[in-house]
Design a protein around this motif. Sequence first.
Motif, PDB file in Angstrom:
ATOM      1  N   PHE A   1       0.845  -1.196   0.000  1.00  0.00           N
ATOM      2  CA  PHE A   1       0.000   0.000   0.000  1.00  0.00           C
ATOM      3  C   PHE A   1       0.875   1.239   0.000  1.00  0.00           C
ATOM      4  O   PHE A   1       0.642   2.197  -0.708  1.00  0.00           O
ATOM      5  N   ASP A   2       1.914   1.232   0.822  1.00  0.00           N
ATOM      6  CA  ASP A   2       2.987   2.223   0.730  1.00  0.00           C
ATOM      7  C   ASP A   2       4.249   1.519   1.193  1.00  0.00           C
ATOM      8  O   ASP A   2       4.212   0.430   1.741  1.00  0.00           O
ATOM      9  N   ASN A   3       5.398   2.142   0.933  1.00  0.00           N
ATOM     10  CA  ASN A   3       6.664   1.460   1.164  1.00  0.00           C
ATOM     11  C   ASN A   3       7.016   1.282   2.637  1.00  0.00           C
ATOM     12  O   ASN A   3       8.023   0.670   2.957  1.00  0.00           O
ATOM     13  N   ASP A   4       6.189   1.830   3.533  1.00  0.00           N
ATOM     14  CA  ASP A   4       6.428   1.652   4.964  1.00  0.00           C
ATOM     15  C   ASP A   4       5.733   0.410   5.512  1.00  0.00           C
ATOM     16  O   ASP A   4       5.928   0.046   6.670  1.00  0.00           O
ATOM     17  N   LEU A   5       4.919  -0.232   4.693  1.00  0.00           N
ATOM     18  CA  LEU A   5       4.152  -1.386   5.152  1.00  0.00           C
ATOM     19  C   LEU A   5       4.705  -2.673   4.557  1.00  0.00           C
ATOM     20  O   LEU A   5       5.390  -2.666   3.540  1.00  0.00           O
ATOM     21  N   ALA A   6       4.387  -3.797   5.176  1.00  0.00           N
ATOM     22  CA  ALA A   6       4.830  -5.099   4.685  1.00  0.00           C
ATOM     23  C   ALA A   6       4.144  -5.424   3.361  1.00  0.00           C
ATOM     24  O   ALA A   6       3.008  -5.006   3.119  1.00  0.00           O
ATOM     25  N   ALA A   7       4.847  -6.169   2.513  1.00  0.00           N
ATOM     26  CA  ALA A   7       4.286  -6.579   1.228  1.00  0.00           C
ATOM     27  C   ALA A   7       3.277  -7.701   1.442  1.00  0.00           C
ATOM     28  O   ALA A   7       3.411  -8.534   2.345  1.00  0.00           O
ATOM     29  N   ILE A   8       2.268  -7.721   0.582  1.00  0.00           N
ATOM     30  CA  ILE A   8       1.204  -8.721   0.619  1.00  0.00           C
ATOM     31  C   ILE A   8       1.296  -9.601  -0.626  1.00  0.00           C
ATOM     32  O   ILE A   8       1.547  -9.114  -1.730  1.00  0.00           O
ATOM     33  N   VAL A   9       1.102 -10.909  -0.459  1.00  0.00           N
ATOM     34  CA  VAL A   9       1.105 -11.855  -1.579  1.00  0.00           C
ATOM     35  C   VAL A   9      -0.295 -11.906  -2.185  1.00  0.00           C
ATOM     36  O   VAL A   9      -1.277 -12.128  -1.478  1.00  0.00           O
ATOM     37  N   LEU A  10      -0.373 -11.713  -3.509  1.00  0.00           N
ATOM     38  CA  LEU A  10      -1.652 -11.812  -4.198  1.00  0.00           C
ATOM     39  C   LEU A  10      -1.903 -13.272  -4.587  1.00  0.00           C
ATOM     40  O   LEU A  10      -1.031 -13.928  -5.163  1.00  0.00           O
ATOM     41  N   ASP A  11      -3.084 -13.761  -4.297  1.00  0.00           N
ATOM     42  CA  ASP A  11      -3.451 -15.151  -4.563  1.00  0.00           C
ATOM     43  C   ASP A  11      -3.439 -15.425  -6.063  1.00  0.00           C
ATOM     44  O   ASP A  11      -4.181 -14.806  -6.828  1.00  0.00           O
ATOM     45  N   GLN A  12      -2.583 -16.371  -6.485  1.00  0.00           N
ATOM     46  CA  GLN A  12      -2.448 -16.675  -7.914  1.00  0.00           C
ATOM     47  C   GLN A  12      -3.756 -17.111  -8.557  1.00  0.00           C
ATOM     48  O   GLN A  12      -3.959 -16.907  -9.750  1.00  0.00           O
ATOM     49  N   ASP A  13      -4.647 -17.704  -7.778  1.00  0.00           N
ATOM     50  CA  ASP A  13      -5.921 -18.167  -8.328  1.00  0.00           C
ATOM     51  C   ASP A  13      -6.780 -17.018  -8.843  1.00  0.00           C
ATOM     52  O   ASP A  13      -7.704 -17.237  -9.630  1.00  0.00           O
ATOM     53  N   HIS A  14      -6.485 -15.797  -8.400  1.00  0.00           N
ATOM     54  CA  HIS A  14      -7.295 -14.641  -8.795  1.00  0.00           C
ATOM     55  C   HIS A  14      -6.556 -13.672  -9.712  1.00  0.00           C
ATOM     56  O   HIS A  14      -7.125 -12.679 -10.152  1.00  0.00           O
ATOM     57  N   VAL A  15      -5.257 -13.940  -9.990  1.00  0.00           N
ATOM     58  CA  VAL A  15      -4.436 -13.003 -10.757  1.00  0.00           C
ATOM     59  C   VAL A  15      -4.590 -13.230 -12.258  1.00  0.00           C
ATOM     60  O   VAL A  15      -4.507 -14.362 -12.732  1.00  0.00           O
ATOM     61  N   GLY A  16      -4.818 -12.135 -13.000  1.00  0.00           N
ATOM     62  CA  GLY A  16      -4.883 -12.184 -14.465  1.00  0.00           C
ATOM     63  C   GLY A  16      -3.738 -11.377 -15.053  1.00  0.00           C
ATOM     64  O   GLY A  16      -2.581 -11.578 -14.685  1.00  0.00           O
ATOM     65  N   ASP A  17      -4.044 -10.453 -15.955  1.00  0.00           N
ATOM     66  CA  ASP A  17      -3.010  -9.641 -16.600  1.00  0.00           C
ATOM     67  C   ASP A  17      -2.318  -8.730 -15.589  1.00  0.00           C
ATOM     68  O   ASP A  17      -2.956  -8.176 -14.694  1.00  0.00           O
ATOM     69  N   ILE A  18      -1.004  -8.562 -15.776  1.00  0.00           N
ATOM     70  CA  ILE A  18      -0.190  -7.751 -14.859  1.00  0.00           C
ATOM     71  C   ILE A  18       0.660  -6.781 -15.671  1.00  0.00           C
ATOM     72  O   ILE A  18       1.259  -7.169 -16.680  1.00  0.00           O
ATOM     73  N   ARG A  19       0.712  -5.538 -15.208  1.00  0.00           N
ATOM     74  CA  ARG A  19       1.661  -4.561 -15.741  1.00  0.00           C
ATOM     75  C   ARG A  19       2.412  -3.953 -14.577  1.00  0.00           C
ATOM     76  O   ARG A  19       1.813  -3.514 -13.603  1.00  0.00           O
ATOM     77  N   ILE A  20       3.742  -3.968 -14.683  1.00  0.00           N
ATOM     78  CA  ILE A  20       4.592  -3.333 -13.675  1.00  0.00           C
ATOM     79  C   ILE A  20       5.456  -2.329 -14.416  1.00  0.00           C
ATOM     80  O   ILE A  20       6.274  -2.718 -15.251  1.00  0.00           O
ATOM     81  N   GLY A  21       5.251  -1.049 -14.132  1.00  0.00           N
ATOM     82  CA  GLY A  21       5.904  -0.024 -14.941  1.00  0.00           C
ATOM     83  C   GLY A  21       5.383  -0.123 -16.355  1.00  0.00           C
ATOM     84  O   GLY A  21       4.175  -0.162 -16.586  1.00  0.00           O
ATOM     85  N   ASP A  22       6.298  -0.244 -17.325  1.00  0.00           N
ATOM     86  CA  ASP A  22       5.883  -0.379 -18.727  1.00  0.00           C
ATOM     87  C   ASP A  22       6.031  -1.812 -19.234  1.00  0.00           C
ATOM     88  O   ASP A  22       6.080  -2.056 -20.432  1.00  0.00           O
ATOM     89  N   ARG A  23       6.089  -2.776 -18.317  1.00  0.00           N
ATOM     90  CA  ARG A  23       6.313  -4.169 -18.695  1.00  0.00           C
ATOM     91  C   ARG A  23       5.088  -5.021 -18.389  1.00  0.00           C
ATOM     92  O   ARG A  23       4.366  -4.779 -17.429  1.00  0.00           O
ATOM     93  N   SER A  24       4.902  -6.049 -19.218  1.00  0.00           N
ATOM     94  CA  SER A  24       3.748  -6.953 -19.067  1.00  0.00           C
ATOM     95  C   SER A  24       4.206  -8.294 -18.509  1.00  0.00           C
ATOM     96  O   SER A  24       5.252  -8.819 -18.900  1.00  0.00           O
ATOM     97  N   PHE A  25       3.382  -8.853 -17.618  1.00  0.00           N
ATOM     98  CA  PHE A  25       3.669 -10.155 -17.014  1.00  0.00           C
ATOM     99  C   PHE A  25       2.400 -11.000 -17.013  1.00  0.00           C
ATOM    100  O   PHE A  25       1.287 -10.484 -17.130  1.00  0.00           O
TER     101      PHE A  25
END
Length: 201
Positions: free
Chosen positions: A86-110
């Motif tokens: 949520f912001d860089n002061d908080l711990a990272a959260i794992v997104l459940d792969q069963d619900h993940v579709g298209d991903i863009r990070i910056g200008d890159r596609s995953f």
Amino acid sequence: MTALLAMCINAHAQQNHSYDVFMAEAGENSVIYRGHRAMQYEFRYNGHQFWDSRRFEPGSVEYNGKTYSGILLNIDCCTQDLLAVFDNDLAAIVLDQDHVGDIRIGDRSFALSETISPILPTRYVEVIDAKGTTLYCCRKKDLKKSSDAPNPAKLGYEVDNFNFNVNQYFSLRESWYTERKGALKKIGRSKARKMIADEKR
């Protein structure tokens, strides 16, 4: 007893306030931040577990059929988890792969490999368009331990402040595939890099 009860009520009120502030700021994106906490590597090591850098970049993710934008994302290549903060002061959260579709990070596609082809290793994959030919880059980082620390160049990625006294490290394994005539074929890294360089000319 009265003082203890007052402290408990005050702590509960602070938690509710923090949650209310979070919900107000996160808005409809708050659903993204309800996963489990990401792996914490609390020992000394060289390198890092992330795709390119430790920095989380703004991006978007299709999650449970809905696209969420402006999310800070990164990929843990050791556990093969898509992470959000949520912001860089908080711990990272794992997104459940069963619900993940298209991903863009910056200008890159995953994407998740199983949504592309069964011949790809099971992991997150970068999808790159090179002059009409689609390339797929698979990255895995293995946590290794050695009595003699490796040369930083051997890790396969740039490492800040490499410490030769630390014998645990994340070592990169990368594989490339290309799509031609509807079929995937594994190719060498140098050939893939050349195709990408040609695309940028």
